[in-house]
Every structure is written in C-alpha cells, then in structure tokens.
Design a protein around this motif. Structure first.
Motif, PDB file in Angstrom:
ATOM      1  N   ARG A  57       0.800  -1.228   0.000  1.00  0.00           N
ATOM      2  CA  ARG A  57       0.000   0.000   0.000  1.00  0.00           C
ATOM      3  C   ARG A  57       0.832   1.276   0.000  1.00  0.00           C
ATOM      4  NH1 ARG A  57      -1.537   3.628   3.948  1.00  0.00           N
ATOM      5  NH2 ARG A  57      -3.519   4.728   3.624  1.00  0.00           N
ATOM      6  N   GLU A  58       1.661   1.468   1.029  1.00  0.00           N
ATOM      7  CA  GLU A  58       2.393   2.732   1.148  1.00  0.00           C
ATOM      8  C   GLU A  58       3.447   2.873   0.042  1.00  0.00           C
ATOM      9  OE1 GLU A  58       0.130   1.971   4.347  1.00  0.00           O
ATOM     10  OE2 GLU A  58       1.956   0.771   4.142  1.00  0.00           O
ATOM     11  N   THR A  59       4.107   1.766  -0.306  1.00  0.00           N
ATOM     12  CA  THR A  59       5.125   1.816  -1.351  1.00  0.00           C
ATOM     13  C   THR A  59       4.504   2.224  -2.685  1.00  0.00           C
ATOM     14  OG1 THR A  59       6.367   0.064  -0.240  1.00  0.00           O
ATOM     15  CG2 THR A  59       6.909   0.499  -2.538  1.00  0.00           C
ATOM     16  N   LYS A  60       3.430   1.557  -3.050  1.00  0.00           N
ATOM     17  CA  LYS A  60       2.749   1.864  -4.314  1.00  0.00           C
ATOM     18  C   LYS A  60       2.209   3.299  -4.314  1.00  0.00           C
ATOM     19  CE  LYS A  60      -0.708  -0.200  -7.397  1.00  0.00           C
ATOM     20  NZ  LYS A  60      -1.704  -1.304  -7.517  1.00  0.00           N
ATOM     21  N   MET A  61       1.706   3.724  -3.158  1.00  0.00           N
ATOM     22  CA  MET A  61       1.174   5.072  -3.018  1.00  0.00           C
ATOM     23  C   MET A  61       2.250   6.121  -3.328  1.00  0.00           C
ATOM     24  SD  MET A  61      -0.393   6.705   0.493  1.00  0.00           S
ATOM     25  CE  MET A  61      -1.608   5.399   0.677  1.00  0.00           C
ATOM     26  N   LEU A  62       3.439   5.918  -2.777  1.00  0.00           N
ATOM     27  CA  LEU A  62       4.530   6.868  -2.991  1.00  0.00           C
ATOM     28  C   LEU A  62       5.041   6.817  -4.431  1.00  0.00           C
ATOM     29  CD1 LEU A  62       6.495   6.333   0.341  1.00  0.00           C
ATOM     30  CD2 LEU A  62       5.294   8.419  -0.339  1.00  0.00           C
ATOM     31  N   LEU A  63       5.186   5.613  -4.973  1.00  0.00           N
ATOM     32  CA  LEU A  63       5.721   5.473  -6.321  1.00  0.00           C
ATOM     33  C   LEU A  63       4.792   6.057  -7.376  1.00  0.00           C
ATOM     34  CD1 LEU A  63       7.253   1.865  -6.184  1.00  0.00           C
ATOM     35  CD2 LEU A  63       8.404   4.058  -5.912  1.00  0.00           C
TER      36      LEU A  63
ATOM     37  N   GLY B 281      14.338 -11.060  -5.472  1.00  0.00           N
ATOM     38  CA  GLY B 281      14.772 -12.346  -4.927  1.00  0.00           C
ATOM     39  C   GLY B 281      15.047 -13.398  -5.976  1.00  0.00           C
ATOM     40  N   ASP B 282      14.462 -13.263  -7.162  1.00  0.00           N
ATOM     41  CA  ASP B 282      14.662 -14.250  -8.229  1.00  0.00           C
ATOM     42  C   ASP B 282      14.566 -13.553  -9.575  1.00  0.00           C
ATOM     43  OD1 ASP B 282      11.845 -14.139  -9.050  1.00  0.00           O
ATOM     44  OD2 ASP B 282      11.446 -15.246  -7.204  1.00  0.00           O
ATOM     45  N   SER B 283      14.799 -14.301 -10.630  1.00  0.00           N
ATOM     46  CA  SER B 283      14.869 -13.703 -11.957  1.00  0.00           C
ATOM     47  C   SER B 283      13.518 -13.189 -12.441  1.00  0.00           C
ATOM     48  CB  SER B 283      15.433 -14.720 -12.958  1.00  0.00           C
ATOM     49  OG  SER B 283      14.672 -15.926 -12.943  1.00  0.00           O
ATOM     50  N   LEU B 284      12.459 -13.939 -12.183  1.00  0.00           N
ATOM     51  CA  LEU B 284      11.143 -13.521 -12.657  1.00  0.00           C
ATOM     52  C   LEU B 284      10.712 -12.213 -12.007  1.00  0.00           C
ATOM     53  CD1 LEU B 284       8.714 -14.224 -14.424  1.00  0.00           C
ATOM     54  CD2 LEU B 284       7.761 -15.489 -12.483  1.00  0.00           C
ATOM     55  N   SER B 285      10.902 -12.112 -10.686  1.00  0.00           N
ATOM     56  CA  SER B 285      10.508 -10.874 -10.002  1.00  0.00           C
ATOM     57  C   SER B 285      11.399  -9.706 -10.413  1.00  0.00           C
ATOM     58  CB  SER B 285      10.533 -11.063  -8.478  1.00  0.00           C
ATOM     59  OG  SER B 285      11.815 -11.437  -8.023  1.00  0.00           O
ATOM     60  N   ALA B 286      12.652  -9.987 -10.766  1.00  0.00           N
ATOM     61  CA  ALA B 286      13.538  -8.914 -11.238  1.00  0.00           C
ATOM     62  C   ALA B 286      13.029  -8.341 -12.554  1.00  0.00           C
ATOM     63  CB  ALA B 286      14.957  -9.449 -11.401  1.00  0.00           C
ATOM     64  N   VAL B 287      12.747  -9.212 -13.504  1.00  0.00           N
ATOM     65  CA  VAL B 287      12.285  -8.764 -14.823  1.00  0.00           C
ATOM     66  C   VAL B 287      10.913  -8.108 -14.722  1.00  0.00           C
ATOM     67  CG1 VAL B 287      11.618  -9.515 -17.132  1.00  0.00           C
ATOM     68  CG2 VAL B 287      13.658 -10.476 -16.043  1.00  0.00           C
ATOM     69  N   ASN B 288       9.987  -8.769 -14.037  1.00  0.00           N
ATOM     70  CA  ASN B 288       8.635  -8.218 -13.925  1.00  0.00           C
ATOM     71  C   ASN B 288       8.606  -6.929 -13.106  1.00  0.00           C
ATOM     72  OD1 ASN B 288       7.535 -10.190 -15.494  1.00  0.00           O
ATOM     73  ND2 ASN B 288       6.751 -11.431 -13.816  1.00  0.00           N
ATOM     74  N   GLY B 289       9.502  -6.838 -12.113  1.00  0.00           N
ATOM     75  CA  GLY B 289       9.569  -5.616 -11.318  1.00  0.00           C
ATOM     76  C   GLY B 289       9.985  -4.425 -12.159  1.00  0.00           C
ATOM     77  N   VAL B 290      11.000  -4.619 -12.993  1.00  0.00           N
ATOM     78  CA  VAL B 290      11.458  -3.553 -13.886  1.00  0.00           C
ATOM     79  C   VAL B 290      10.331  -3.133 -14.825  1.00  0.00           C
ATOM     80  CG1 VAL B 290      13.005  -3.045 -15.825  1.00  0.00           C
ATOM     81  CG2 VAL B 290      13.898  -4.160 -13.774  1.00  0.00           C
ATOM     82  N   GLN B 291       9.617  -4.123 -15.356  1.00  0.00           N
ATOM     83  CA  GLN B 291       8.525  -3.822 -16.282  1.00  0.00           C
ATOM     84  C   GLN B 291       7.362  -3.115 -15.583  1.00  0.00           C
ATOM     85  OE1 GLN B 291       7.808  -7.748 -17.880  1.00  0.00           O
ATOM     86  NE2 GLN B 291       9.474  -7.573 -19.376  1.00  0.00           N
ATOM     87  N   THR B 292       7.062  -3.543 -14.353  1.00  0.00           N
ATOM     88  CA  THR B 292       5.985  -2.889 -13.600  1.00  0.00           C
ATOM     89  C   THR B 292       6.336  -1.437 -13.308  1.00  0.00           C
ATOM     90  OG1 THR B 292       5.281  -4.973 -12.575  1.00  0.00           O
ATOM     91  CG2 THR B 292       4.627  -2.944 -11.468  1.00  0.00           C
ATOM     92  N   LEU B 293       7.564  -1.211 -12.861  1.00  0.00           N
ATOM     93  CA  LEU B 293       8.000   0.159 -12.602  1.00  0.00           C
ATOM     94  C   LEU B 293       7.915   1.006 -13.863  1.00  0.00           C
ATOM     95  CD1 LEU B 293      11.104  -0.463 -10.286  1.00  0.00           C
ATOM     96  CD2 LEU B 293       8.908   0.516  -9.613  1.00  0.00           C
ATOM     97  N   LYS B 294       8.323   0.436 -14.996  1.00  0.00           N
ATOM     98  CA  LYS B 294       8.281   1.188 -16.251  1.00  0.00           C
ATOM     99  C   LYS B 294       6.844   1.553 -16.615  1.00  0.00           C
ATOM    100  CE  LYS B 294       9.757   1.206 -21.048  1.00  0.00           C
ATOM    101  NZ  LYS B 294      10.306   0.434 -22.193  1.00  0.00           N
TER     102      LYS B 294
END
Length: 356
Positions: free
Chosen positions: A259-265, A282-295
């Motif tokens: 909640r708070e993290t998404k709110m700030l971002l 923590g793993d490759s899938l979350s690394a790739v998907n995290g970058v894409q979500t942030l983008k």
C-alpha cells in the motif's frame, strides 16, 4: 510493581508516562489509536523472544512487564496485525521494538510458534491527563512536503520486489561503496515497522546519518495517510541534510505492490524528488517483472540488485530477458561486491551519457 523492572520497547523512547490507568477507568466510548502507550504482561513466548530497548535487546519470559505502543503491521514474511477494537483479552507483539496489536494472519512458517502473547495491564497518561501517545507527542514537529529539500542532494530509492528481497542490504552496501569513492551518504528508512536493525546496518557500513520513521513516534507506517508519509519524508530528509550528504539513500519497506510503497511510487511530486532507483529482487522472474511494472508506472530503474545476484544463473536469466528489450539492454546488475566497490556512481555517469 517495580518501575525499574519494566522493559521499555524502543518505540516508546522519550515517552514520560505520568500515571497508569486501568481499562475500567477509561471512557465507555474510548477507542485505541496508533501510538497509544500501555503496560503489558507477557503471558506466552512466541516469535519475539526479546524486546528491543534503546540500548539493547532484552530477553523476555512469561510474567515480564513491558512498555509498548499499539500499532498496525504489514509483513508478508511475518505478521499482519492491527490495533484491536476491544481492550480486553489477548494481544500480540507485532514487532520486536514493542509494537502491540492483534495478529490477523501470519506466514506459514510461524504457524507452530505464533506471536508472543501479552495482556494489557493499563494505559499510560501524559502530563495533560490524556492517553500517552508516541505519535501525538512528536508529529507536531513534522514539516509539510514541498520537494525542495531533495534538490540539495541526490536521493536514491532502494526498492524491492517483496519483503526480504535484499533492498536493505543493497542500500547499506551502496552506501559503503559511495563512501569508498569519497562521497558522503545518509540513510533513511521511510516506511515499515519500528526496529533499529536496518538503520544500524547502514550506519555500520558508512552512512553519515541513519534514521527511520520511528524518530517521529510511528510504531509503523502501515495505513498512514499519503499526506503524513510525504511530511515524514520531508522531515527526515531535513534531518539528514544537516550532515550535508552527497547522496541520501531512501529505503521503502516491503514490495512495490504494498500500500504505502505503491502510493509513494505513483505520486508524481514524490517521484520528481528522486534522482535514481535501485530495484532489488529475490529471483529472476521478479527482477524482470519488477522492472517492467516500474516502467509501466513511468519509473525507470537505474540498476538491479538483491538476492538473485548471488546466483550467476539467475543473473544470466535476467540479462537474457532484458536484452530482448532494447529499452533495458543497458540496465546494470550489481551484486554486493560491486555495490561495495563503489561501481554505482560509475553507472550513473554511463546512464547520463546514454541519455545525453
């Protein structure tokens, strides 16, 4: 009852209680708030075998008296807990610094041990005769958010895919590397549940100042309003800027979907104050998907780090996936050794050349 034997949780640091009142002495319509301070008796030891005081971790046994503050907690690998509606019955230690509430859910690995259980002896009053509250005694010192203070330094966000993805360690080793390169760096933990471990690690690895939200009385930041979070950010930034750091590393707890993290971002004014973003996974899938979500939110990560970088195979998987997308082909992946050697500023220069 000997006051000297009460073990005072770190979250109650600076509180000067005047009187202890029982539940029966409260108004019929009394409702607990985050930060309300109470005296509790430990009835059963669970996950928290110690309470963190200002000076040390104190061992707990059944029958101990502790001073703590009510609060909420969101921790995917530990407890989800809330301030109780009913003052009678069994409560739980949600955090080792003396955060008290009722557990709603917990990670499966804690099912057998459960939380440390406590009973409320009474609530403390302050010099005005009101219920003593860690937040109300300090929040008047918060300043409104403007975003101007961030212009006096370079603010770097340390984000993660989830709790325990490596973002705290990333932040601390990044600070270590910056200091080796001759820079000064401060650390702020903006959200989470009160506990000194993360700030202590950052300080031990070279931070000129290392503080968190509990400085202003918050047992946790879970369910705090966006306006208060932004004021807290501005105020903590003001505090560390007294050391004139070249960089300020801001850690936001839990994953980017919290909640708070998404709110700030997703707050344009907050993100406009940010210089760079380091994303830990923590793993490759979350690394790739995290970058894409942030983008998809309009945020470009500067570098990848975290637990997955300990595995060359996972790093290879991430690199191959990123290389398939030319937008991310330049994104550096930094392990702890590279962060500690101060390679991050070098990549910042590379990023600036690429964007020039």
């Amino acid at each position: 009852m000997m006051k000297s034997r009460i073990k005072i949780g770190m979250v109650c640091h600076g509180i000067r209680p005047m009187e202890l009142i029982s539940i029966d002495e409260l108004e019929p319509n009394f409702t607990l708030k985050a930060g309300d301070v109470g005296l509790f008796m430990v009835t059963e030891i669970g996950k928290n075998k110690m309470i963190q005081t200002v000076s040390r971790s104190a061992t707990l046994i059944p029958g101990d008296l502790i001073m703590g503050a009510f609060g909420n907690r969101y921790a995917t690998n530990q407890f989800e807990g809330y301030i109780p509606d009913d003052l009678k019955g069994e409560f739980h230690m949600l955090g080792g610094a003396g955060v008290i509430g009722e557990v709603k859910s917990m990670h499966q690995r804690l099912d057998e041990i459960g939380p440390t259980k406590v009973e409320l002896v009474g609530l403390y009053t302050d010099e005005r005769g009101q219920i003593s509250n860690t937040i109300s005694q300090k929040e008047q010192k918060l300043i409104p958010f403007t975003g101007d203070l961030a212009k006096r330094t370079k603010v770097v966000l340390s984000l993660g895919s989830a709790m325990d993805s490596g973002k705290t360690t990333t932040a601390a080793f990044l600070i270590n590397g910056l200091t080796k390169k001759g820079h000064t760096a401060a650390y702020i933990k903006l959200t989470g549940t009160a506990y000194p471990k993360d700030a202590n690690l950052a300080f031990d690895l070279g931070a000129c100042e290392a503080i968190d939200f509990s400085r202003y009385g918050y047992p946790s930041t879970y369910l705090v309003s966006e306006e208060k979070l932004l004021s807290l950010y501005e105020t903590l930034l003001r505090d560390v800027l007294k050391k004139r750091p070249d960089y300020v590393i801001i850690e936001i707890a839990d994953g980017i979907l919290q909640r708070e993290t998404k709110m700030l971002l997703k707050n344009p004014k907050f993100m406009s104050s940010i210089h760079q973003v380091v994303f830990s996974a923590g793993d490759s899938l979350s690394a790739v998907n995290g970058v894409q979500t942030l983008k998809s939110w309009g945020i470009q990560a500067t570098a990848l780090a975290g637990l997955f970088t300990a595995s060359p195979l996972l790093v290879q998987e991430v690199r191959e996936c990123l290389d398939e997308n030319n937008d991310h082909s330049y994104l550096p992946i930094l392990n702890l050794e590279q962060l500690s050697m101060g390679e991050f500023p070098d990549y910042l220069r590379t990023m600036q050349l690429l964007s020039a």
